[in-house]
Design an enzyme around this catalytic site. Structure first.
Site, short mmCIF file in Angstrom:
data_model
loop_
_atom_site.label_atom_id
_atom_site.label_comp_id
_atom_site.label_asym_id
_atom_site.label_seq_id
_atom_site.Cartn_x
_atom_site.Cartn_y
_atom_site.Cartn_z
N SER A 246 0.82 -1.21 0.00
CA SER A 246 0.00 0.00 0.00
C SER A 246 0.86 1.27 0.00
O SER A 246 1.85 1.37 0.71
CB SER A 246 -0.89 -0.01 1.25
OG SER A 246 -1.69 1.14 1.28
N LYS B 18 -3.52 2.17 -2.22
CA LYS B 18 -3.24 3.21 -1.23
C LYS B 18 -4.36 3.25 -0.19
O LYS B 18 -5.54 3.14 -0.54
CB LYS B 18 -3.12 4.56 -1.97
CG LYS B 18 -3.02 5.79 -1.09
CD LYS B 18 -1.63 5.97 -0.54
CE LYS B 18 -1.55 7.15 0.43
NZ LYS B 18 -0.43 7.05 1.36
N ALA C 70 6.44 11.00 4.79
CA ALA C 70 5.39 11.50 5.69
C ALA C 70 4.22 11.97 4.83
O ALA C 70 3.73 13.08 4.96
CB ALA C 70 5.92 12.63 6.55
N CYS D 72 -2.16 4.27 11.89
CA CYS D 72 -2.68 5.64 11.90
C CYS D 72 -2.83 6.14 13.33
O CYS D 72 -3.16 5.37 14.23
CB CYS D 72 -4.04 5.61 11.21
SG CYS D 72 -4.53 7.19 10.60
N LYS E 198 -2.76 -4.85 9.16
CA LYS E 198 -1.35 -4.48 8.92
C LYS E 198 -0.79 -3.83 10.17
O LYS E 198 -1.23 -2.75 10.58
CB LYS E 198 -1.24 -3.54 7.72
CG LYS E 198 0.21 -3.19 7.40
CD LYS E 198 0.28 -2.54 6.05
CE LYS E 198 1.67 -2.06 5.73
NZ LYS E 198 1.70 -1.35 4.44
N ILE F 222 5.78 -5.60 7.93
CA ILE F 222 5.58 -4.45 8.80
C ILE F 222 5.27 -3.19 7.99
O ILE F 222 5.60 -3.11 6.81
CB ILE F 222 6.84 -4.15 9.67
CG1 ILE F 222 8.06 -3.89 8.80
CG2 ILE F 222 7.07 -5.23 10.67
CD1 ILE F 222 9.32 -3.49 9.56
N ASN F 223 4.66 -2.23 8.67
CA ASN F 223 4.55 -0.89 8.09
C ASN F 223 5.90 -0.20 8.30
O ASN F 223 6.81 -0.78 8.90
CB ASN F 223 3.41 -0.13 8.76
CG ASN F 223 2.77 0.86 7.80
OD1 ASN F 223 3.47 1.59 7.08
ND2 ASN F 223 1.45 0.90 7.75
N GLY G 290 7.43 -2.87 -1.63
CA GLY G 290 7.04 -1.47 -1.51
C GLY G 290 8.01 -0.50 -2.15
O GLY G 290 7.95 -0.24 -3.36
C1 LIG Z 1 5.63 6.63 0.05
C2 LIG Z 1 5.02 5.56 0.89
C3 LIG Z 1 3.65 5.60 1.18
C4 LIG Z 1 3.07 4.61 1.96
N1 LIG Z 1 1.72 4.65 2.21
C5 LIG Z 1 1.14 3.65 2.90
C6 LIG Z 1 -0.27 3.61 3.08
O1 LIG Z 1 -1.03 4.45 2.58
N2 LIG Z 1 -0.78 2.59 3.81
C7 LIG Z 1 -0.01 1.60 4.35
O2 LIG Z 1 -0.55 0.69 5.01
N3 LIG Z 1 1.33 1.60 4.19
C8 LIG Z 1 1.92 2.59 3.48
N4 LIG Z 1 3.27 2.58 3.28
C9 LIG Z 1 4.09 1.50 3.89
C10 LIG Z 1 4.38 0.38 2.90
O3 LIG Z 1 3.19 -0.22 2.44
C11 LIG Z 1 5.29 -0.70 3.52
O4 LIG Z 1 4.64 -1.27 4.63
C12 LIG Z 1 6.62 -0.13 4.00
O5 LIG Z 1 7.10 0.85 3.10
C13 LIG Z 1 7.68 -1.21 4.20
O6 LIG Z 1 7.92 -1.91 3.01
P1 LIG Z 1 9.12 -1.53 1.97
O7 LIG Z 1 10.38 -1.42 2.78
O8 LIG Z 1 9.15 -2.65 0.97
O9 LIG Z 1 8.74 -0.23 1.36
C14 LIG Z 1 3.87 3.56 2.49
C15 LIG Z 1 5.24 3.52 2.19
C16 LIG Z 1 5.82 4.49 1.39
C17 LIG Z 1 7.29 4.40 1.08
#
Ligand SMILES: Cc1cc2nc3c(=O)[nH]c(=O)nc-3n(C[C@H](O)[C@H](O)[C@H](O)COP(=O)(O)O)c2cc1C
Length: 325
Positions: free
Chosen positions: A43, A67, A92, A151, A186, A212-213, A286
């Site tokens: 996401s 998203k 952010a 959140c 999540k 993880i987030n 991600g």
């Molecule tokens: C730019 C950006 C926006 C993100 N927006 C969301 C979101 O809207 N909802 C969510 O659950 N996670 C969001 N995430 C977190 C990612 O889904 C993911 O959990 C996190 O980036 C770790 O994975 P990665 O290291 O592969 O990016 C966001 C991450 C990034 C980089």
């Protein structure tokens, strides 16, 4: 473990002298969501799927998580809200999204049939999550729901929903009541015990867990002596968080029986394989989508190649196959 007798013996016209490629079954059942292979996109890093249609046939990946959605459209934080840091990225973006109605009416029709879409939802109050979930009940193409528990809960002074076991329990309970769709929660990594949070989700009726987030973090520009993000704090993602995420998936997988979707820093196929070995049923990629929009496809193919090379008949057999001596 794979049975060598399952090897496919059919030969292609030009390969009569080559070793035939043994077929690996990549079909994956993630909490009741049928996936073609165990690789989804995470996401917030894959828009609403429509943005990536020119890069790949979306039917070739396991699916994607859109998203995170709120009831009404929202603008996110003011810039700068994204920064590159060593071995990762800070963001952010916060709450920015088109809102659940526009997602249903404008975004989903653009997605080809047969692509499992997981709708991610969040809110600043408990009731908002359940309202968004209700709005998505019975909507075609939505194969499942993922609740973004990272959140801030406004009523509790901004602590993340996923940081307090009682608030998390109430959240899972209320969304569970609102929908019968496959429900993934999540989790936030910004907790003391991920195992406890995973157990709370299972006890309240979640069908699976995603983790993880992004990890709460900040960076500073020494030239301006200011934080690099206007919001000061942001979520840290990308290759640097992979070992943290792996540790959490491993701990969660020992605490619950429901399936886990592993996320965090996955950049290449072996990274994804590590999550499966540590107990994940599927993975999400991600941050790597920003530098390589084809990454999910390449990772899905790479997992299959790994399974074939190592003698597994199905990619599902990789889940939890970590050897501990
Ligand atoms: C730019 C950006 C926006 C993100 N927006 C969301 C979101 O809207 N909802 C969510 O659950 N996670 C969001 N995430 C977190 C990612 O889904 C993911 O959990 C996190 O980036 C770790 O994975 P990665 O290291 O592969 O990016 C966001 C991450 C990034 C980089």
């Amino acid at each position: 473990m794979a049975d060598s007798k399952t090897a496919e013996t059919a030969k292609t016209p030009n390969s009569s002298h080559q070793t035939p490629k043994r077929k690996v079954d990549t079909h994956t059942n993630l909490a009741g969501i049928a996936l073609r292979n165990p690789v989804l996109t995470a996401s917030g890093t894959f828009g609403y799927g429509t943005e990536f249609k020119d890069f790949m046939d979306l039917r070739c990946i396991g699916g994607f998580v859109a998203k995170s959605l709120t009831l009404l459209p929202r603008v996110g934080n003011p810039p700068p809200r994204i920064a590159e840091v060593r071995a990762g990225m800070l963001n952010a973006i916060s709450l920015e999204n088109v809102g659940v109605e526009a997602f249903i009416e404008e975004k989903l029709p653009e997605i080809p049939e047969g692509v499992p879409v997981i709708a991610s939802l969040f809110g600043t109050e408990m009731g908002e999550y359940a309202e968004v979930a209700k709005r998505l009940v019975g909507v075609a193409k939505v194969a499942g729901i993922e609740v973004n528990a990272s959140c801030p809960h406004v009523k509790s002074g901004g602590i993340e929903f996923g940081q307090d076991p009682r608030i998390l329990a109430e959240l899972v309970r209320s969304v569970r009541r609102a929908t019968d769709a496959p429900l993934l929660i999540k989790l936030s990594p910004n907790v003391t015990s991920i195992a406890e949070m995973a157990a709370v989700c299972e006890a309240e009726g979640a069908d699976g867990i995603s983790l993880i987030n992004a990890v709460q973090a900040m960076d500073v520009d020494v030239r301006t002596r200011k934080p690099v993000l206007k919001n000061i704090l942001g979520g840290f993602s990308g290759p640097a968080i992979l070992p943290i995420a792996l540790r959490m998936v491993w701990q969660a997988s020992r605490a619950v029986k429901i399936p886990i979707c592993g996320i965090g820093g996955i950049t290449e196929p072996d990274d994804a394989v590590k999550f499966l070995l540590c107990g994940a049923t599927a993975v999400q990629v991600g941050t790597v989508n920003y530098s390589n929009p084809m990454a999910a496809l390449e990772i899905a193919e790479g997992i299959e190649t790994y399974a074939r090379r190592e003698g597994f008949a199905t990619t599902a057999e990789l889940t939890g196959a970590l050897q501990i001596s």
